[in-house]
Motif scaffolding. Structure first.
Motif, PDB file in Angstrom:
ATOM      1  N   GLN A  15       0.804  -1.208   0.000  1.00  0.00           N
ATOM      2  CA  GLN A  15       0.000   0.000   0.000  1.00  0.00           C
ATOM      3  C   GLN A  15       0.844   1.268   0.000  1.00  0.00           C
ATOM      4  OE1 GLN A  15      -2.061   0.757   3.855  1.00  0.00           O
ATOM      5  NE2 GLN A  15      -1.246  -1.241   4.419  1.00  0.00           N
ATOM      6  N   ARG A  18       0.503   3.940  -2.970  1.00  0.00           N
ATOM      7  CA  ARG A  18      -0.389   5.092  -3.033  1.00  0.00           C
ATOM      8  C   ARG A  18       0.264   6.334  -2.433  1.00  0.00           C
ATOM      9  NH1 ARG A  18      -5.106   2.863   1.139  1.00  0.00           N
ATOM     10  NH2 ARG A  18      -3.728   2.252   2.835  1.00  0.00           N
ATOM     11  N   SER A  74      -1.005   4.853   6.348  1.00  0.00           N
ATOM     12  CA  SER A  74      -1.210   5.604   5.110  1.00  0.00           C
ATOM     13  C   SER A  74      -2.128   6.806   5.280  1.00  0.00           C
ATOM     14  CB  SER A  74      -1.777   4.679   4.024  1.00  0.00           C
ATOM     15  OG  SER A  74      -0.852   3.686   3.685  1.00  0.00           O
ATOM     16  N   TRP A 183      -5.864   1.698  -2.959  1.00  0.00           N
ATOM     17  CA  TRP A 183      -5.290   0.419  -2.504  1.00  0.00           C
ATOM     18  C   TRP A 183      -6.310  -0.704  -2.474  1.00  0.00           C
ATOM     19  CZ3 TRP A 183      -1.544  -2.856  -1.710  1.00  0.00           C
ATOM     20  CH2 TRP A 183      -1.618  -3.823  -0.705  1.00  0.00           C
ATOM     21  N   ASN A 187      -6.437  -3.989  -5.083  1.00  0.00           N
ATOM     22  CA  ASN A 187      -6.499  -5.362  -4.592  1.00  0.00           C
ATOM     23  C   ASN A 187      -7.697  -6.107  -5.162  1.00  0.00           C
ATOM     24  OD1 ASN A 187      -4.751  -6.835  -2.611  1.00  0.00           O
ATOM     25  ND2 ASN A 187      -4.699  -4.810  -1.666  1.00  0.00           N
TER      26      ASN A 187
END
Length: 229
Positions: A15, A18, A74, A183, A187
């Motif tokens: 992740q 991003r 994040s 993210w 996925n």
């Protein structure tokens, strides 16, 4: 005072991509330290131990701010970067921080939990002895029908409704929500967790994000972004 130069500790196939995308969108000077996932042994596909040298948790992304602080998670990193470096307000979601926070948290929790459940069962199916795989697949199918599939569809329908006819969740430019939502979207698409064609506006948004020059630069500067199990 001169603005501090951040350093991103970036992990392949994670992740952190991003955050790398956001840094490229901001067009600021930054340093990039690349880490690869463990390739073999009991920790295969896990983060390498050297990431613990920069933060106790040993995960990625990690952002060193330049003043001795290292930020993880994040959502927090993205907020720090936008509030610190987005002087023109291009990525602030037209000023509606409540909506932006809501969408970010939906991506991290309401979507993240069933998505991770799906990924774990897919991983178990590939890692289990062949004679156990039919049982794992049967259990996975039941959980998908009874819980994860319905939850993902519900939340993706909500995201599509929130996107409306806009190019991005932030309006004409990506906001923190766009970076964070990318993210789970990546996925779901790469692992075929849910059929994105059911959500045409969301599918177009996903492609629009990946067509951006900054996204392409981030892919070139990173060290791999293959989420397939």
């Amino acid at each position: 005072m001169e603005t501090l130069k951040p350093t991103l500790y970036h992990l392949s196939d994670s992740q952190s991509q991003r955050i790398l995308w956001l840094l490229e969108e901001l067009e600021i000077p930054y340093d990039l330290v690349l880490h690869k996932r463990v390739e073999s042994g009991p920790r295969k596909r896990r983060a390498p131990e050297e990431l613990k040298q920069t933060h106790f948790l040993g995960k990625s992304p990690q952002l060193a701010t330049g003043d001795g602080r290292v930020i993880v998670e994040s959502l927090v990193i993205a907020r720090y970067l936008i509030e610190t470096y987005d002087k023109e307000g291009r990525f602030k979601g037209e000023g509606d921080w409540i909506r932006d926070d809501e969408l970010c948290n939906i991506a991290a929790t309401s979507i993240g939990i069933p998505m991770v459940t799906e990924i774990l069962f897919k991983a178990m199916a590939t890692m289990s002895p062949f004679f156990v795989r039919p049982l794992v697949s049967l259990i996975h199918s039941g959980i998908h029908k009874g819980y994860t599939g319905a939850e993902l569809e519900l939340n993706l329908r909500y995201l599509q409704e929130q996107l409306g006819s806009s190019d991005y969740f932030g309006g004409t430019s990506p906001s923190r929500a766009d970076f964070i939502i990318s993210w789970p979207a990546d996925n779901c698409v790469q692992n075929n967790i849910i059929d994105f064609s059911k959500f045409p506006s969301l599918a177009k948004w996903h492609q629009r994000c990946q067509n951006r020059a900054a996204w392409k630069r981030a892919l070139e500067k990173g060290n791999g972004y293959d989420l397939r199990l």
